[in-house]
Design an enzyme around this catalytic site. Structure first.
Site, PDB file in Angstrom:
ATOM      1  N   LYS A  76       0.868  -1.176   0.000  1.00 12.79           N
ATOM      2  CA  LYS A  76       0.000   0.000   0.000  1.00 12.79           C
ATOM      3  C   LYS A  76       0.902   1.222   0.000  1.00 12.79           C
ATOM      4  O   LYS A  76       1.917   1.243   0.712  1.00 12.79           O
ATOM      5  CB  LYS A  76      -0.890  -0.048   1.248  1.00 12.79           C
ATOM      6  CG  LYS A  76      -1.894   1.087   1.360  1.00 12.79           C
ATOM      7  CD  LYS A  76      -2.830   0.860   2.557  1.00 12.79           C
ATOM      8  CE  LYS A  76      -3.850   1.973   2.700  1.00 12.79           C
ATOM      9  NZ  LYS A  76      -4.778   1.734   3.848  1.00 12.79           N
ATOM     10  N   SER A 151      -9.680   1.958   2.945  1.00  6.69           N
ATOM     11  CA  SER A 151      -8.822   2.747   2.097  1.00  6.69           C
ATOM     12  C   SER A 151      -7.823   1.904   1.301  1.00  6.69           C
ATOM     13  O   SER A 151      -7.200   2.423   0.369  1.00  6.69           O
ATOM     14  CB  SER A 151      -8.041   3.755   2.942  1.00  6.69           C
ATOM     15  OG  SER A 151      -7.222   3.079   3.881  1.00  6.69           O
ATOM     16  N   SER A 175      -9.962  -0.553   7.099  1.00  4.92           N
ATOM     17  CA  SER A 175      -9.423  -0.495   5.732  1.00  4.92           C
ATOM     18  C   SER A 175      -8.719  -1.738   5.226  1.00  4.92           C
ATOM     19  O   SER A 175      -8.318  -1.780   4.064  1.00  4.92           O
ATOM     20  CB  SER A 175      -8.484   0.693   5.593  1.00  4.92           C
ATOM     21  OG  SER A 175      -9.240   1.865   5.516  1.00  4.92           O
TER      22      SER A 175
HETATM   23  N1  GLN Z   1     -13.314   4.343   6.628  1.00  7.22           N
HETATM   24  C1  GLN Z   1     -12.553   4.699   7.785  1.00  7.22           C
HETATM   25  C2  GLN Z   1     -12.106   6.139   7.686  1.00  7.22           C
HETATM   26  O1  GLN Z   1     -12.347   6.731   6.711  1.00  7.22           O
HETATM   27  C3  GLN Z   1     -11.396   3.784   7.991  1.00  7.22           C
HETATM   28  C4  GLN Z   1     -10.229   4.060   7.128  1.00  7.22           C
HETATM   29  C5  GLN Z   1      -9.044   3.204   7.478  1.00  7.22           C
HETATM   30  O2  GLN Z   1      -9.167   2.175   8.131  1.00  7.22           O
HETATM   31  N2  GLN Z   1      -7.880   3.667   7.069  1.00  7.22           N
HETATM   32  O3  GLN Z   1     -11.541   6.677   8.569  1.00  7.22           O
END
Ligand code: GLN
EC number: 6.3.5.7
Length: 483
Positions: A76, A151, A175
């Site tokens: 990532k 994400s 995410s």
């Molecule tokens: N959807 C969550 C957020 O926007 C989690 C994102 C993540 O785990 N990086 O904060």
């Protein structure tokens, strides 16, 4: 060749059926051919990959072995990679070449993993759809009109489309698990502190945790083995021995106590997902598990608490991107304030700006007690709920998401609608617990995930339950058409 799992690749390499260099070339060609449909990579690292593959082949020829030696993966794009762009999905860091490798990157490279590239992601890991990336949205290989989740949507789409067997990802509020659910993968968010955050660009430091995304629990075990462990460079890394995760995959589920929280089956859950979750429960019962209804009474407060704490930490973490210390710098600033304002205004996208504003507001004098402190108290209550539940059960099971992957753009005008989709995943981050999502069926041709949560450091238990389930079901083997 591209259909092989990490475990199959390890066997093939050990038996000299093919070399890492051959496999790497096949996968790089596949990425070049198919990724334009998905947009799952921000950078390809062909030269590095071929160099690492040749080195891994040489190490094998010298008698070395190891499940990751010569295994192709991707990172990532928030894991720092020395000399390679590490963009975090943001214009802010489009020109940032990290001066060092993240601990996770260095550990996997030392184990012989081959880095094919850096995967697309929501900007600064903020999002649940991978639509906030400065490099454009990622498409779900199961239906190109739908989001892959976020994400870590790039890692998920790439692995689901068989562009590579596994990838690293991070999970601040879901995410890893949510994109795993949306793309028919297995993804594990480890216990907070199990995997080093050194060199992992921070979103919300008390919640962020790196982990594996792969097609099977067996492969997650292999990748986690290469990622986990104490790191003195990360002050929140925990000095606990790392068990042999692959060795934990043979345990019987006889007598395993599975807790199913009654709050999980509320009105917001798609009834078709509820049915698939019930089917997975029946499957695990056949394998000897015992089901118990439990309660997590403070779950309803978790989303508001998370969406105060995460932006608060983000507003502080992202202050370093000011065009001076790090990040994009605007052209011809009039003065220092103009430099800050325009550099940040141009460098950050709208979702990141929104979070910084919410976070800075929640932390400001006069509002700190009402929002931030209150959210921290809720965080403790959420953790206490889990501690009470784990006195009675060995794992907790439920849906990973209330709905399957939505259409691209469907939630763009309403950020809160997207935040609500995180209801099942964020509690594990608030409590620091490990969680796993695994494939459990399909709704309208889109994958559905079942989530398992366990007590601290019981990643092996999660992987074993998922592995036993996968030995008896074939959801995880389904391949999206066209890939
Ligand atoms: N959807 C969550 C957020 O926007 C989690 C994102 C993540 O785990 N990086 O904060």
């Amino acid at each position: 060749m591209h259909q092989m799992t990490l475990a199959e690749i390890a066997r093939g390499l050990a038996d000299k059926k093919f070399s890492s260099e051959e496999l790497t070339k096949v996968l790089l060609a596949r990425i070049t051919q198919l990724d334009p449909q998905l947009n799952s990579f921000i950078s390809l690292t062909e030269e590095l990959a071929l160099e690492q593959a040749k080195a891994a082949d040489a190490r094998r020829a010298n008698g070395e072995s190891g499940a990751l030696l010569g295994a192709p993966i991707a990172h990532k794009d928030l894991f720092c990679t020395q000399g390679i762009r590490t963009s975090c999905g943001s214009k802010m860091l489009d020109n940032f070449k990290a001066p060092y490798d993240a601990t996770v990157v260095a550990k996997l490279a030392a184990a012989g993993a081959v880095t094919l590239g850096k995967t697309n992601m929501d900007e600064f890991a903020m999002g649940s759809a991978n639509e906030s990336s400065w490099y454009g949205a990622v498409k779900n290989p199961w239906n190109l009109e739908h989001v892959p989740g976020g994400s870590s949507g790039g890692s998920a789409a790439a692995v689901a489309a068989r562009l590579l067997p596994a990838a690293t990802a991070t999970d601040t509020g879901g995410s890893i698990r949510q994109p795993a659910a949306f793309t028919n993968l297995t993804g594990l968010k480890p216990t907070y502190g199990r995997v080093s955050r050194w060199g992992m660009i921070a979103y919300a430091s008390s919640l962020d945790q790196g982990g594996p995304l792969a097609r099977t629990a067996e492969d997650c075990a292999i990748l986690l083995q290469g990622m986990a462990g104490f790191d003195q460079n990360d002050s929140t890394s925990i000095d606990e021995p790392v068990p042999d995760y692959s060795a934990s995959l043979g345990d019987s589920l006889q007598g395993l106590r599975i807790g199913v929280p009654k709050e999980y089956f509320s009105a917001g859950l798609d009834p078709r997902i509820a049915e698939l979750i019930q089917n997975s429960i029946k499957e695990l019962q056949k394998l000897g598990a015992v089901i118990k209804e439990i309660s997590l009474p403070n779950m309803q407060h978790a989303i508001p608490a998370y969406y105060v704490i995460a932006p608060a930490e983000a507003s502080s973490n992202l202050s370093r991107f000011d065009g001076v210390r790090f990040g994009h710098r605007c052209e011809q600033p009039k003065d220092l304030i103009d430099l800050y304002k325009r550099s940040r205004g141009e460098g950050f996208g709208p979702e990141v700006q929104r979070r910084i504003m919410v976070g800075a507001y929640a932390l400001s004098a006069g509002y700190y007690d009402a929002y931030y402190l209150k959210a921290q108290k809720i965080r403790r209550l959420v953790k206490n709920d889990f501690m009470a539940a784990f006195n009675e059960v060995d794992i907790i099971l439920g849906p990973t998401t209330p709905n399957p992957a939505w259409k691209l753009g469907a939630k763009n005008s309403d950020p809160v609608a997207a935040y609500l989709e995180d209801v099942y995943t964020i509690t594990a981050n608030l409590a620091g617990l490990p969680g796993l999502s695994m494939p459990a069926g399909f709704v309208d041709g889109l994958p559905v995930g079942v989530q398992l949560l366990a007590p601290y450091f019981q990643e092996g238990r999660l992987l074993n339950v998922a592995h036993q389930y996968q030995l008896n079901t074939d959801w995880h083997t389904r391949t999206p058409t066209g890939f």
